[in-house]
Write a protein that holds these residues in place. Structure first.
Motif, PDB file in Angstrom:
ATOM      1  N   MET A 114       5.297   5.667  19.012  1.00 59.38           N
ATOM      2  CA  MET A 114       4.894   6.932  18.398  1.00 59.38           C
ATOM      3  C   MET A 114       5.823   8.066  18.806  1.00 59.38           C
ATOM      4  O   MET A 114       6.213   8.903  17.994  1.00 59.38           O
ATOM      5  N   GLN A 115       6.217   8.062  20.068  1.00 59.43           N
ATOM      6  CA  GLN A 115       7.114   9.105  20.560  1.00 59.43           C
ATOM      7  C   GLN A 115       8.470   9.035  19.853  1.00 59.43           C
ATOM      8  O   GLN A 115       9.060  10.066  19.509  1.00 59.43           O
ATOM      9  N   VAL A 116       8.960   7.809  19.642  1.00 59.27           N
ATOM     10  CA  VAL A 116      10.242   7.637  18.943  1.00 59.27           C
ATOM     11  C   VAL A 116      10.150   8.184  17.520  1.00 59.27           C
ATOM     12  O   VAL A 116      11.062   8.871  17.044  1.00 59.27           O
ATOM     13  N   VAL A 117       9.039   7.891  16.837  1.00 59.84           N
ATOM     14  CA  VAL A 117       8.852   8.388  15.473  1.00 59.84           C
ATOM     15  C   VAL A 117       8.769   9.918  15.465  1.00 59.84           C
ATOM     16  O   VAL A 117       9.365  10.583  14.605  1.00 59.84           O
ATOM     17  N   CYS A 118       8.045  10.480  16.416  1.00 58.49           N
ATOM     18  CA  CYS A 118       7.945  11.941  16.493  1.00 58.49           C
ATOM     19  C   CYS A 118       9.318  12.578  16.716  1.00 58.49           C
ATOM     20  O   CYS A 118       9.649  13.600  16.103  1.00 58.49           O
ATOM     21  N   GLN A 119      10.122  11.987  17.592  1.00 63.05           N
ATOM     22  CA  GLN A 119      11.470  12.507  17.838  1.00 63.05           C
ATOM     23  C   GLN A 119      12.308  12.454  16.561  1.00 63.05           C
ATOM     24  O   GLN A 119      13.086  13.366  16.276  1.00 63.05           O
ATOM     25  N   TYR A 120      12.138  11.394  15.787  1.00 67.27           N
ATOM     26  CA  TYR A 120      12.887  11.243  14.533  1.00 67.27           C
ATOM     27  C   TYR A 120      12.598  12.407  13.582  1.00 67.27           C
ATOM     28  O   TYR A 120      13.503  12.921  12.914  1.00 67.27           O
ATOM     29  N   TYR A 121      11.321  12.821  13.534  1.00 63.97           N
ATOM     30  CA  TYR A 121      10.921  13.886  12.607  1.00 63.97           C
ATOM     31  C   TYR A 121      10.932  15.271  13.252  1.00 63.97           C
ATOM     32  O   TYR A 121      10.683  16.269  12.570  1.00 63.97           O
ATOM     33  N   GLY A 122      11.194  15.321  14.560  1.00 64.91           N
ATOM     34  CA  GLY A 122      11.111  16.609  15.240  1.00 64.91           C
ATOM     35  C   GLY A 122       9.689  17.117  15.316  1.00 64.91           C
ATOM     36  O   GLY A 122       9.433  18.332  15.315  1.00 64.91           O
ATOM     37  N   ALA A 123       8.736  16.191  15.407  1.00 66.29           N
ATOM     38  CA  ALA A 123       7.313  16.534  15.457  1.00 66.29           C
ATOM     39  C   ALA A 123       6.794  16.430  16.887  1.00 66.29           C
ATOM     40  O   ALA A 123       7.440  15.849  17.767  1.00 66.29           O
ATOM     41  N   LEU A 124       5.631  16.990  17.126  1.00 65.85           N
ATOM     42  CA  LEU A 124       4.989  16.942  18.438  1.00 65.85           C
ATOM     43  C   LEU A 124       3.878  15.902  18.446  1.00 65.85           C
ATOM     44  O   LEU A 124       3.227  15.660  17.421  1.00 65.85           O
ATOM     45  N   VAL A 179       0.848  -1.196   0.000  1.00 68.02           N
ATOM     46  CA  VAL A 179       0.000   0.000   0.000  1.00 68.02           C
ATOM     47  C   VAL A 179       0.880   1.241   0.000  1.00 68.02           C
ATOM     48  O   VAL A 179       0.586   2.239  -0.668  1.00 68.02           O
ATOM     49  N   GLY A 180       1.988   1.165   0.776  1.00 67.04           N
ATOM     50  CA  GLY A 180       2.921   2.281   0.861  1.00 67.04           C
ATOM     51  C   GLY A 180       2.762   3.047   2.158  1.00 67.04           C
ATOM     52  O   GLY A 180       1.711   3.664   2.396  1.00 67.04           O
ATOM     53  N   PHE A 181       3.783   2.970   3.002  1.00 60.13           N
ATOM     54  CA  PHE A 181       3.767   3.666   4.285  1.00 60.13           C
ATOM     55  C   PHE A 181       5.118   4.352   4.504  1.00 60.13           C
ATOM     56  O   PHE A 181       6.130   3.972   3.919  1.00 60.13           O
ATOM     57  N   ASP A 182       5.112   5.338   5.377  1.00 60.82           N
ATOM     58  CA  ASP A 182       6.356   6.027   5.708  1.00 60.82           C
ATOM     59  C   ASP A 182       7.164   5.276   6.759  1.00 60.82           C
ATOM     60  O   ASP A 182       8.344   5.582   6.956  1.00 60.82           O
ATOM     61  N   GLY A 183       6.542   4.311   7.408  1.00 61.10           N
ATOM     62  CA  GLY A 183       7.258   3.518   8.395  1.00 61.10           C
ATOM     63  C   GLY A 183       6.343   2.517   9.065  1.00 61.10           C
ATOM     64  O   GLY A 183       5.137   2.462   8.794  1.00 61.10           O
ATOM     65  N   VAL A 184       6.936   1.726   9.947  1.00 60.80           N
ATOM     66  CA  VAL A 184       6.212   0.662  10.637  1.00 60.80           C
ATOM     67  C   VAL A 184       6.649   0.611  12.096  1.00 60.80           C
ATOM     68  O   VAL A 184       7.851   0.567  12.390  1.00 60.80           O
ATOM     69  N   ILE A 185       5.679   0.632  12.988  1.00 66.58           N
ATOM     70  CA  ILE A 185       5.907   0.259  14.386  1.00 66.58           C
ATOM     71  C   ILE A 185       5.346  -1.142  14.519  1.00 66.58           C
ATOM     72  O   ILE A 185       4.135  -1.348  14.383  1.00 66.58           O
ATOM     73  N   ALA A 186       6.206  -2.131  14.721  1.00 63.25           N
ATOM     74  CA  ALA A 186       5.791  -3.535  14.778  1.00 63.25           C
ATOM     75  C   ALA A 186       6.024  -4.091  16.182  1.00 63.25           C
ATOM     76  O   ALA A 186       6.653  -3.459  17.030  1.00 63.25           O
ATOM     77  N   SER A 187       5.503  -5.291  16.404  1.00 64.29           N
ATOM     78  CA  SER A 187       5.685  -5.989  17.685  1.00 64.29           C
ATOM     79  C   SER A 187       5.295  -5.110  18.862  1.00 64.29           C
ATOM     80  O   SER A 187       5.968  -5.081  19.896  1.00 64.29           O
ATOM     81  N   ALA A 188       4.174  -4.375  18.704  1.00 69.04           N
ATOM     82  CA  ALA A 188       3.622  -3.513  19.761  1.00 69.04           C
ATOM     83  C   ALA A 188       4.656  -2.525  20.295  1.00 69.04           C
ATOM     84  O   ALA A 188       4.687  -2.226  21.489  1.00 69.04           O
ATOM     85  N   GLY A 189       5.518  -2.024  19.401  1.00 69.37           N
ATOM     86  CA  GLY A 189       6.504  -1.025  19.794  1.00 69.37           C
ATOM     87  C   GLY A 189       7.915  -1.544  19.906  1.00 69.37           C
ATOM     88  O   GLY A 189       8.857  -0.764  20.075  1.00 69.37           O
ATOM     89  N   GLY A 190       8.104  -2.859  19.783  1.00 69.42           N
ATOM     90  CA  GLY A 190       9.426  -3.447  19.954  1.00 69.42           C
ATOM     91  C   GLY A 190      10.363  -3.236  18.775  1.00 69.42           C
ATOM     92  O   GLY A 190      11.588  -3.334  18.929  1.00 69.42           O
ATOM     93  N   HIS A 191       9.801  -2.965  17.599  1.00 70.52           N
ATOM     94  CA  HIS A 191      10.615  -2.793  16.393  1.00 70.52           C
ATOM     95  C   HIS A 191      10.043  -1.632  15.587  1.00 70.52           C
ATOM     96  O   HIS A 191       8.841  -1.605  15.305  1.00 70.52           O
ATOM     97  N   ILE A 192      10.914  -0.684  15.215  1.00 73.62           N
ATOM     98  CA  ILE A 192      10.444   0.493  14.493  1.00 73.62           C
ATOM     99  C   ILE A 192      11.323   0.746  13.279  1.00 73.62           C
ATOM    100  O   ILE A 192      12.558   0.816  13.389  1.00 73.62           O
ATOM    101  N   GLU A 193      10.681   0.891  12.122  1.00 82.81           N
ATOM    102  CA  GLU A 193      11.366   1.254  10.892  1.00 82.81           C
ATOM    103  C   GLU A 193      10.740   2.533  10.338  1.00 82.81           C
ATOM    104  O   GLU A 193       9.515   2.661  10.307  1.00 82.81           O
ATOM    105  N   VAL A 194      11.585   3.453   9.916  1.00 84.70           N
ATOM    106  CA  VAL A 194      11.116   4.695   9.294  1.00 84.70           C
ATOM    107  C   VAL A 194      11.860   4.883   7.985  1.00 84.70           C
ATOM    108  O   VAL A 194      13.100   4.856   7.954  1.00 84.70           O
ATOM    109  N   GLU A 195      11.099   5.035   6.921  1.00 88.96           N
ATOM    110  CA  GLU A 195      11.670   5.244   5.581  1.00 88.96           C
ATOM    111  C   GLU A 195      12.744   4.206   5.259  1.00 88.96           C
ATOM    112  O   GLU A 195      13.791   4.515   4.681  1.00 88.96           O
ATOM    113  N   GLY A 196      12.470   2.961   5.644  1.00 91.09           N
ATOM    114  CA  GLY A 196      13.363   1.858   5.324  1.00 91.09           C
ATOM    115  C   GLY A 196      14.510   1.646   6.285  1.00 91.09           C
ATOM    116  O   GLY A 196      15.292   0.692   6.127  1.00 91.09           O
ATOM    117  N   ASN A 197      14.639   2.499   7.294  1.00 87.31           N
ATOM    118  CA  ASN A 197      15.726   2.373   8.264  1.00 87.31           C
ATOM    119  C   ASN A 197      15.198   1.908   9.614  1.00 87.31           C
ATOM    120  O   ASN A 197      14.178   2.423  10.094  1.00 87.31           O
TER     121      ASN A 197
END
Length: 277
Positions: free
Chosen positions: A208-218, A57-75
């Protein structure tokens, strides 16, 4: 911030009962991203069982395993495994009370044989999307391996099934200081109580907090869609929380918005109403 960070649970939210994402929901995600919003999966599934039909479908990232694994833009930006010593402690406690387990690790899913037998015959509550998914995985032949094949190198989380709530409460006394216990909806005639344990400090909300920190978002610029109690922390953290129409009662009570059911393309119509598309 006009652009939002949107987090979508999979089962019971993005898709219904292991179905493929619908045309309308796929269109909504694509159009929202075209408008500058970022859209993420935020799921209890581990990476090996997030199907290609969903990822395509296309996503900007994935929070998997209920927060245990996080990928953003392939990283991979976060990966946390529970130690094998802790996993074995949990299994010992669960097994001592006749509770069957499913271990989710980077290598795959490993389960007690009794758990699969119980899942095949379980009477379920229609709002229990997690139990429905596990039953559908068996029917679809998704490779779930026996516990004897588990490599014992640590895992992201443990799901459980029990024939009684009493057994779950007994196990909880030994583990609730370190884990949040999630018990999914069950009907009056159920013969299977299922749930999962989530390490305190590593959950969908923290993801979600980790992803926000990555982008400098609130966090106030986030929107989260969910349907079951393993989405609670995600919904509690979000700037706007949206419960599906098919969500469990507790989640609908705490959500800012209740949208349509998953099988009625609730995400699409809520994206439309909120001006994301």
């Amino acid at each position: 911030m006009d652009e939002k960070l949107i987090f979508l649970d999979i089962d019971g939210t993005l898709v219904s009962a292991m179905a493929k994402p619908s045309f309308l929901v796929t269109e909504a995600i694509c159009k929202a991203r075209e408008k500058g919003h970022k859209v993420f999966l935020c799921t209890g599934r581990n990476m090996p069982i997030i199907g290609s039909d969903i990822l395509e479908v296309g996503f900007d990232g994935v929070i998997a395993s209920a927060g245990g694994h996080i990928e953003v833009e392939g990283n991979v930006i976060f990966d946390y495994l529970l130690s094998e010593e802790l996993i074995q402690e949990c299994l010992s406690i669960f097994h001592s009370y006749g509770i069957f387990c499913r271990i989710e690790s980077p290598e795959g899913i490993f389960t007690d044989p009794q758990m699969e037998e119980l899942l095949r015959t379980a009477k379920l509550d229609p709002k229990n999307s997690e139990l429905i998914r596990m039953q559908k995985e068996i029917e679809a032949g998704i490779p779930i391996l026996p516990y004897k094949s588990y490599p014992r190198k640590g895992a992201y989380k443990i799901c459980f099934t029990s024939t009684t709530l009493e057994a779950v409460e007994k196990a909880k006394r030994y583990l609730e200081d370190r884990f949040s216990f999630v018990v999914h909806p069950y009907g009056d005639s159920t013969n299977c109580f299922n749930g999962e344990i989530i390490w305190r400090g590593v959950d969908k909300g923290k993801g979600m907090q980790v992803v926000c920190q990555y982008y400098g978002a609130l966090l106030q610029d986030t929107v989260a869609f969910g349907d079951s109690m393993n989405d609670y922390e995600m919904m509690a953290c979000a700037g706007v929380s949206v419960a599906m129409g098919n969500a469990c009662f507790e989640l609908q009570q705490m959500a800012d918005i209740v949208c349509g059911n998953v099988w009625e393309d609730g995400i699409y119509y809520e994206f439309q109403r909120m001006g994301f598309i």
